[in-house]
Write a protein that holds these residues in place. Structure first.
Motif, mmCIF file in Angstrom:
data_model
loop_
_atom_site.group_PDB
_atom_site.id
_atom_site.type_symbol
_atom_site.label_atom_id
_atom_site.label_comp_id
_atom_site.label_asym_id
_atom_site.label_seq_id
_atom_site.Cartn_x
_atom_site.Cartn_y
_atom_site.Cartn_z
ATOM 1 N N TYR A 37 0.837 -1.194 0.000
ATOM 2 C CA TYR A 37 0.000 0.000 0.000
ATOM 3 C C TYR A 37 0.874 1.248 0.000
ATOM 4 C CZ TYR A 37 -4.045 -2.921 1.131
ATOM 5 O OH TYR A 37 -5.038 -3.861 1.100
ATOM 6 N N GLU A 56 -8.111 5.988 11.504
ATOM 7 C CA GLU A 56 -8.771 4.736 11.126
ATOM 8 C C GLU A 56 -8.486 3.664 12.171
ATOM 9 O OE1 GLU A 56 -8.502 1.192 7.751
ATOM 10 O OE2 GLU A 56 -7.233 2.973 7.582
ATOM 11 N N TYR A 80 -14.719 6.656 6.093
ATOM 12 C CA TYR A 80 -14.068 6.383 4.814
ATOM 13 C C TYR A 80 -14.859 5.309 4.080
ATOM 14 C CZ TYR A 80 -12.029 1.955 6.497
ATOM 15 O OH TYR A 80 -11.857 0.693 6.985
ATOM 16 N N ASP A 91 -13.890 2.442 0.854
ATOM 17 C CA ASP A 91 -12.940 1.878 -0.099
ATOM 18 C C ASP A 91 -13.659 0.936 -1.058
ATOM 19 O OD1 ASP A 91 -10.904 3.153 1.261
ATOM 20 O OD2 ASP A 91 -10.301 1.369 2.387
ATOM 21 N N LYS A 98 -7.011 -2.233 -3.912
ATOM 22 C CA LYS A 98 -7.887 -1.513 -2.984
ATOM 23 C C LYS A 98 -7.677 -0.016 -3.180
ATOM 24 C CE LYS A 98 -7.402 -1.633 1.591
ATOM 25 N NZ LYS A 98 -7.532 -0.248 2.143
ATOM 26 N N LYS A 99 -8.777 0.717 -3.336
ATOM 27 C CA LYS A 99 -8.718 2.150 -3.639
ATOM 28 C C LYS A 99 -9.691 2.918 -2.752
ATOM 29 C CE LYS A 99 -7.802 5.905 -6.086
ATOM 30 N NZ LYS A 99 -6.482 6.577 -6.002
ATOM 31 N N GLU A 100 -9.199 3.992 -2.156
ATOM 32 C CA GLU A 100 -10.054 4.848 -1.343
ATOM 33 C C GLU A 100 -10.967 5.688 -2.238
ATOM 34 O OE1 GLU A 100 -8.634 7.202 2.332
ATOM 35 O OE2 GLU A 100 -8.615 8.658 0.679
ATOM 36 N N SER A 105 -12.812 9.890 2.086
ATOM 37 C CA SER A 105 -12.357 9.777 3.466
ATOM 38 C C SER A 105 -12.319 11.151 4.114
ATOM 39 C CB SER A 105 -10.965 9.144 3.535
ATOM 40 O OG SER A 105 -10.488 9.130 4.867
ATOM 41 N N ARG A 146 -5.448 8.468 7.449
ATOM 42 C CA ARG A 146 -5.122 7.072 7.185
ATOM 43 C C ARG A 146 -3.674 6.998 6.701
ATOM 44 N NH1 ARG A 146 -9.537 4.577 3.358
ATOM 45 N NH2 ARG A 146 -9.028 2.640 4.459
ATOM 46 N N PRO A 157 -4.064 3.765 2.470
ATOM 47 C CA PRO A 157 -5.318 3.107 2.086
ATOM 48 C C PRO A 157 -5.318 2.481 0.698
ATOM 49 C CG PRO A 157 -5.524 5.471 1.821
ATOM 50 C CD PRO A 157 -4.172 5.243 2.428
ATOM 51 N N ASN A 158 -4.373 2.872 -0.183
ATOM 52 C CA ASN A 158 -4.425 2.439 -1.584
ATOM 53 C C ASN A 158 -3.262 1.506 -1.920
ATOM 54 O OD1 ASN A 158 -6.632 4.305 -2.113
ATOM 55 N ND2 ASN A 158 -5.089 5.926 -2.077
#
Length: 265
Positions: free
Chosen positions: A45, A126, A219, A221, A241-243, A246, A250, A253-254
């Protein structure tokens, strides 16, 4: 002969339910009694401050205690300190308490609990008790399977506790959170089963969110995944995984993730 028939039926139902073996969330279904699975979850990430990437590692051991009950234990480590470092452990249990089953469809509900201990510094809002926080989680899952499509949703309550090694949870941050998820899975190959050695290919789309109860920060995702199930026992998940949105701090997150899992019957 009875053992061969049993194993054959077991593999049939594993193939049927493959599209609800979600990459980042749990379905309401459980493992078969006596089965054991080993999973290695890996993720890269991007750090939100642009300083590089965090690598996360989570080996997990899962056991089907009963046809309605599973337990698992996870270790987690990461390179957040610029070297691979053990950070904590998590214990999880899920109990399926409701089922309406048909030959090619079912609806199931389950309750679950998780407890985690973490050793790292708390430096984000988070609450994530599988990576960053000590704490506990209680929740419910509902899953509907219709032929080749599975839909699953979960709702849970999380409480963050102080981390070990003197890493206190910041008093100014909210320590209670509500988590929610909505997951879709579709079997795209094979169109028709000829034998249990065929490789399943599933497409997944998962939405994962959280709201801090004390201040309303949240948030959301999204995580698309392609999944391969080889010979009904080995599972490979590859996803992103993509935000989407939010309002909280964090760390990372991505990114991308890879899960490798093998089940022993």
């Amino acid at each position: 002969m009875k053992r061969i028939i049993y194993v054959g039926l077991l593999l049939f139902f594993i193939n049927l339910q493959g599209q609800e073996l979600f990459a980042l969330t749990e379905p309401a279904s459980t493992m078969s009694k006596g089965s054991v699975s080993v999973r290695f979850s890996n993720a890269i990430y991007k750090r939100i401050d642009g300083s590089g990437y965090n690598h996360f590692f989570m080996p997990k051991l899962m056991w089907g205690v009963h046809k309605r009950l599973i337990v698992n234990a996870s270790l987690f480590a990461s390179t957040r300190s610029d070297q691979i470092k053990y950070e904590g452990v998590s214990i999880y249990s899920k109990y399926r308490f409701f089922s309406v089953d048909d030959l090619r469809s079912h609806f199931r509900m389950a309750g679950f609990a998780r407890y985690s201990v973490n050793n790292t510094i708390v430096n984000q809002e988070e609450i994530d008790i599988t990576r960053y926080n000590s704490g506990y989680e209680l929740g419910l899952i509902a899953t509907q399977l219709l032929n080749k499509i599975a839909i699953s949703s979960s709702l849970s309550f999380k409480k963050a506790l102080n981390n070990n090694a003197g890493n206190i949870f910041p008093a100014e941050q909210g320590s209670y959170a509500t988590n929610f998820s909505l997951s879709f899975g579709k079997l795209i190959h094979p169109v028709k089963y000829d034998n249990f050695k065929q490789t399943n290919i599933n497409l997944m789309l998962e939405f994962l969110g959280q709201t801090i109860n004390q201040n309303g920060k949240s948030y959301l995702d999204v995580a698309p995944t392609i999944q391969f199930i080889v010979k009904s026992q080995t599972r490979i998940d590859l996803g992103v995984k993509k935000e989407i949105l939010s309002s909280m701090t964090r760390i990372s997150p991505n990114g991308i993730f890879l899960n490798l899992e093998h089940t022993f019957f």
